[in-house]
Design an enzyme around this catalytic site. Structure first.
Site, mmCIF file in Angstrom:
data_model
loop_
_atom_site.group_PDB
_atom_site.id
_atom_site.type_symbol
_atom_site.label_atom_id
_atom_site.label_comp_id
_atom_site.label_asym_id
_atom_site.label_seq_id
_atom_site.Cartn_x
_atom_site.Cartn_y
_atom_site.Cartn_z
ATOM 1 N N GLY A 182 -31.999 35.848 -9.294
ATOM 2 C CA GLY A 182 -32.489 37.187 -8.944
ATOM 3 C C GLY A 182 -31.896 37.689 -7.648
ATOM 4 N N GLY A 183 -30.649 37.298 -7.352
ATOM 5 C CA GLY A 183 -29.913 37.879 -6.222
ATOM 6 C C GLY A 183 -29.369 39.234 -6.642
ATOM 7 C CE1 TYR A 184 -23.669 42.315 -5.128
ATOM 8 C CE2 TYR A 184 -24.134 40.441 -3.730
ATOM 9 C CZ TYR A 184 -23.224 41.277 -4.339
ATOM 10 O OH TYR A 184 -21.881 41.086 -4.166
ATOM 11 N N GLY A 186 -27.400 39.439 -10.107
ATOM 12 C CA GLY A 186 -28.302 39.257 -11.251
ATOM 13 C C GLY A 186 -29.199 40.462 -11.458
ATOM 14 C CG LEU A 187 -32.932 42.633 -9.237
ATOM 15 C CD1 LEU A 187 -33.743 41.778 -10.197
ATOM 16 C CD2 LEU A 187 -33.578 42.624 -7.855
ATOM 17 C CD GLU A 188 -25.633 45.375 -7.703
ATOM 18 O OE1 GLU A 188 -24.567 45.167 -8.323
ATOM 19 O OE2 GLU A 188 -25.661 45.677 -6.496
ATOM 20 C CD GLU A 204 -34.406 33.764 -7.160
ATOM 21 O OE1 GLU A 204 -33.320 34.244 -7.529
ATOM 22 O OE2 GLU A 204 -34.501 32.798 -6.377
ATOM 23 N N GLY A 270 -24.683 32.813 -7.526
ATOM 24 C CA GLY A 270 -23.997 32.896 -6.231
ATOM 25 C C GLY A 270 -22.510 32.636 -6.334
ATOM 26 C CG HIS A 444 -32.826 72.060 2.782
ATOM 27 N ND1 HIS A 444 -33.877 71.213 2.489
ATOM 28 C CD2 HIS A 444 -33.049 73.197 2.072
ATOM 29 C CE1 HIS A 444 -34.698 71.822 1.661
ATOM 30 N NE2 HIS A 444 -34.225 73.033 1.381
HETATM 31 C C1 FAD Z 1 -20.499 41.384 -9.899
HETATM 32 C C2 FAD Z 1 -20.152 41.668 -8.458
HETATM 33 C C3 FAD Z 1 -20.462 42.899 -7.918
HETATM 34 C C4 FAD Z 1 -20.139 43.189 -6.606
HETATM 35 N N1 FAD Z 1 -20.477 44.415 -6.124
HETATM 36 C C5 FAD Z 1 -20.151 44.733 -4.848
HETATM 37 C C6 FAD Z 1 -20.430 46.027 -4.345
HETATM 38 O O1 FAD Z 1 -20.981 46.883 -5.030
HETATM 39 N N2 FAD Z 1 -20.068 46.312 -3.071
HETATM 40 C C7 FAD Z 1 -19.445 45.384 -2.278
HETATM 41 O O2 FAD Z 1 -19.129 45.691 -1.133
HETATM 42 N N3 FAD Z 1 -19.177 44.146 -2.735
HETATM 43 C C8 FAD Z 1 -19.498 43.798 -3.996
HETATM 44 N N4 FAD Z 1 -19.179 42.559 -4.482
HETATM 45 C C9 FAD Z 1 -18.541 41.586 -3.576
HETATM 46 C C10 FAD Z 1 -17.033 41.867 -3.426
HETATM 47 O O3 FAD Z 1 -16.411 41.777 -4.680
HETATM 48 C C11 FAD Z 1 -16.423 40.883 -2.451
HETATM 49 O O4 FAD Z 1 -17.177 40.863 -1.266
HETATM 50 C C12 FAD Z 1 -14.985 41.261 -2.110
HETATM 51 O O5 FAD Z 1 -14.208 41.227 -3.281
HETATM 52 C C13 FAD Z 1 -14.437 40.295 -1.066
HETATM 53 O O6 FAD Z 1 -13.098 40.573 -0.799
HETATM 54 P P1 FAD Z 1 -12.131 39.392 -0.317
HETATM 55 O O7 FAD Z 1 -10.785 40.001 -0.095
HETATM 56 O O8 FAD Z 1 -12.755 38.650 0.775
HETATM 57 O O9 FAD Z 1 -12.067 38.369 -1.523
HETATM 58 P P2 FAD Z 1 -11.646 38.539 -3.049
HETATM 59 O O10 FAD Z 1 -11.889 39.886 -3.558
HETATM 60 O O11 FAD Z 1 -12.301 37.377 -3.720
HETATM 61 O O12 FAD Z 1 -10.062 38.359 -3.024
HETATM 62 C C14 FAD Z 1 -9.472 37.148 -2.699
HETATM 63 C C15 FAD Z 1 -8.152 37.033 -3.418
HETATM 64 O O13 FAD Z 1 -7.521 35.843 -2.964
HETATM 65 C C16 FAD Z 1 -6.826 35.254 -4.030
HETATM 66 N N5 FAD Z 1 -6.610 33.832 -3.717
HETATM 67 C C17 FAD Z 1 -7.517 32.831 -3.755
HETATM 68 N N6 FAD Z 1 -6.925 31.656 -3.411
HETATM 69 C C18 FAD Z 1 -5.629 31.931 -3.146
HETATM 70 C C19 FAD Z 1 -4.505 31.151 -2.751
HETATM 71 N N7 FAD Z 1 -4.590 29.826 -2.516
HETATM 72 N N8 FAD Z 1 -3.312 31.752 -2.615
HETATM 73 C C20 FAD Z 1 -3.184 33.099 -2.809
HETATM 74 N N9 FAD Z 1 -4.222 33.885 -3.173
HETATM 75 C C21 FAD Z 1 -5.421 33.307 -3.345
HETATM 76 C C22 FAD Z 1 -7.725 35.505 -5.228
HETATM 77 O O14 FAD Z 1 -6.991 35.483 -6.426
HETATM 78 C C23 FAD Z 1 -8.289 36.885 -4.930
HETATM 79 O O15 FAD Z 1 -7.568 37.908 -5.584
HETATM 80 C C24 FAD Z 1 -19.477 42.234 -5.799
HETATM 81 C C25 FAD Z 1 -19.145 40.980 -6.345
HETATM 82 C C26 FAD Z 1 -19.486 40.695 -7.647
HETATM 83 C C27 FAD Z 1 -19.125 39.352 -8.209
#
Ligand code: FAD
Length: 459
Positions: A182-184, A186-188, A204, A270, A444
């Site tokens: 029930g984190g974000y 799951g709940l979304e 949860e 998670g 407004h």
């Molecule tokens: C279902 C879902 C909904 C979400 N909704 C939201 C939202 O509404 N708003 C929001 O702000 N956040 C949301 N998030 C979170 C958001 O997706 C992440 O916080 C964000 O993508 C983080 O960005 P990042 O660049 O740190 O990592 P990532 O987006 O994970 O990018 C990391 C990249 O590194 C690459 N990589 C990994 N290992 C290596 C390696 N050894 N060599 C080269 N490349 C590598 C991966 O392939 C990946 O493309 C959501 C996540 C999920 C799962």
């Protein structure tokens, strides 16, 4: 061996904003990502596709209010069209990123997986073979991946990838769905599918939905969620079993094992940071939540930075972007402290229906931090925009430091929560006080009127 100024491991929100800023400043930059695409998991299976689905669910709910017994009968969706729309949005954004990359000087995206050989050498396993780079600075932006705890049968569950990836494996609406967690996420997901007509149960382990989030905010949100969603708290999932009809989830309620069955189960237990191979070996400190980085995003090796989900500070896309931009400034300053991120003033939105959002300190976290606060509140029952949409439940709650009346945090439950928290977050990060907020002419009839109204309630 190729020489570059900066190499980013990952081309998501933690990687590409820094890459573009540094390249614009004349640095030679290479981004490495096995996807061969920019925007990481946010666009691949996270923020954008899930919100493309969410907004259709939201439209549907707004639409239904006026069609309940009208000529057209019950309004429903063709889920395959929802998926087609989501795919279209993703494709369009990938094309946009491609164009940005083509137009940018000094920066290249290399398809491959990076491994760190020594503090300045990165080896990249590409489809064409191994390439090695000597980099003055390295930005670790390898993000996070779906956690799969050792619960027997979890492989029978869907994950965010199955629902939100481009051309996902699920393109028909399940009749029923068990959401584990029930984190974000799951709940979304529970909110969207329940709006579409799926019978949803959320299981949860903790005593509160959205564990770790402000209890007052969650207490207001929980009863506003679709009452058709069954929510089971304090339920520890023991195993998942396939059945002829779908799946059965067995959980322990503190006394005995219980179970629920559904066509599909969705696991949202998670995410964990992805640590590139070789990083620990060169002496970079990795803690329980990820690569340790300070507000300058520097690791203990000062020329190596860690931005985004990989550092576990605020695992959200906009947080990754802000961190990436700060890292770029510090690299341009020769690894000196030109910019530092205030992690606390990064807003978080839970895009349920209705949504909830928060930033900074709230009543509980202020008490824990020993900060004395005064509260300003505004109920959406009084709000003209909320009345226009018939979405009058929820409120804006702002927290001001006693005496100075400096805004230290706030939360919003209800209409436009995800937008309102941006304005509140900006005020927190810029150190504005109740008088600053009260003196602004919020438009407004928009829900932001509630921000100046709650500030005015203090004096
Ligand atoms: C279902 C879902 C909904 C979400 N909704 C939201 C939202 O509404 N708003 C929001 O702000 N956040 C949301 N998030 C979170 C958001 O997706 C992440 O916080 C964000 O993508 C983080 O960005 P990042 O660049 O740190 O990592 P990532 O987006 O994970 O990018 C990391 C990249 O590194 C690459 N990589 C990994 N290992 C290596 C390696 N050894 N060599 C080269 N490349 C590598 C991966 O392939 C990946 O493309 C959501 C996540 C999920 C799962």
């Amino acid at each position: 061996m190729d020489d570059v100024d900066v190499l980013t491991i990952g081309a998501g929100g933690g990687g590409y904003p820094a890459a573009f800023r540094l390249a614009a400043a004349g640095r030679r930059v290479v981004m490495v990502d096995p996807k061969g695409l920019m925007s990481g998991n946010c666009l691949a299976e996270g923020c954008v596709p899930s919100k493309a689905v969410r907004e259709i669910a939201h439209h549907l709910l707004r639409h239904r209010r006026f069609h309940k017994s009208g000529l057209h009968g019950e309004v429903s969706v063709d889920y395959s069209e929802v998926v087609a729309h989501k795919d279209q949005v993703q494709t369009r954004r990938y094309e946009q990123h491609d164009a940005e990359l083509r137009a940018a000087p000094n920066v290249a995206l290399l398809t491959g997986t990076a491994r760190i050989d020594d503090p300045h050498t990165v080896a990249v396993d590409t489809p064409e073979g191994l390439r090695r780079f000597n980099a003055r600075n390295i930005i670790i932006a390898s993000g996070s991946d779906i956690s799969v705890p050792p619960i027997p049968g979890l492989e029978h569950c869907l994950s965010s990838r199955d629902l939100y990836a481009l051309r996902p494996s699920v393109s028909t609406l399940p009749a029923s769905m068990l959401v584990i967690g029930g984190g974000y996420v799951g709940l979304e997901t529970a909110s969207f599918f329940s709006a579409f007509g799926t019978r949803v149960t959320v299981v949860e382990r903790e005593a509160q939905l959205l564990p770790g989030m402000d209890p007052d905010m969650v207490a207001l949100l929980a009863p506003l969620l679709d009452p058709n969603i069954e929510i089971i708290l304090r339920a520890e999932v023991r195993r998942v079993e396939p059945t002829s009809q779908g799946v059965r989830v067995v959980f322990f309620d503190g006394t005995a094992e219980q179970h629920r069955s559904a066509a599909q189960a969705f696991q949202a237990l998670g995410r964990h940071p992805v640590i590139p191979a070789g990083l620990r070996e060169i002496g970079v400190t990795v803690g329980a939540h990820g690569v340790q980085a300070d507000p300058t995003l520097q690791t203990n090796l000062r020329h190596i930075y860690a931005c985004g989900d990989v550092n576990g500070r605020t695992p959200l896309f906009h947080a990754a972007v802000r961190q990436s931009v700060a890292a770029a400034a510090n690299i341009m300053a020769g690894d000196r402290h030109a910019d530092a991120v205030d992690f606390l003033s990064t807003p978080t939105t839970v895009f349920t229906l209705p949504a909830a959002a928060y930033v900074g300190l709230t009543r509980a976290s202020a008490a824990a931090a020993g900060v004395s606060i005064e509260e300003g509140a505004y109920s959406f029952a009084e709000d003209s925009r909320a009345q226009i949409f018939g979405e009058t439940q929820g409120e804006i709650r702002l927290f001001f430091q006693t005496g100075s009346l400096r805004l230290v945090g706030g939360w919003v439950v209800g209409i436009d929560a995800g937008n309102l928290i941006g304005q509140i977050g900006l005020a927190v990060s810029r150190g504005l006080d109740a008088r600053d907020l009260a003196a602004f002419a919020d438009q407004h009839p928009m829900s932001a009127e509630g921000i100046s109204r709650s500030a005015r309630s203090l004096f």
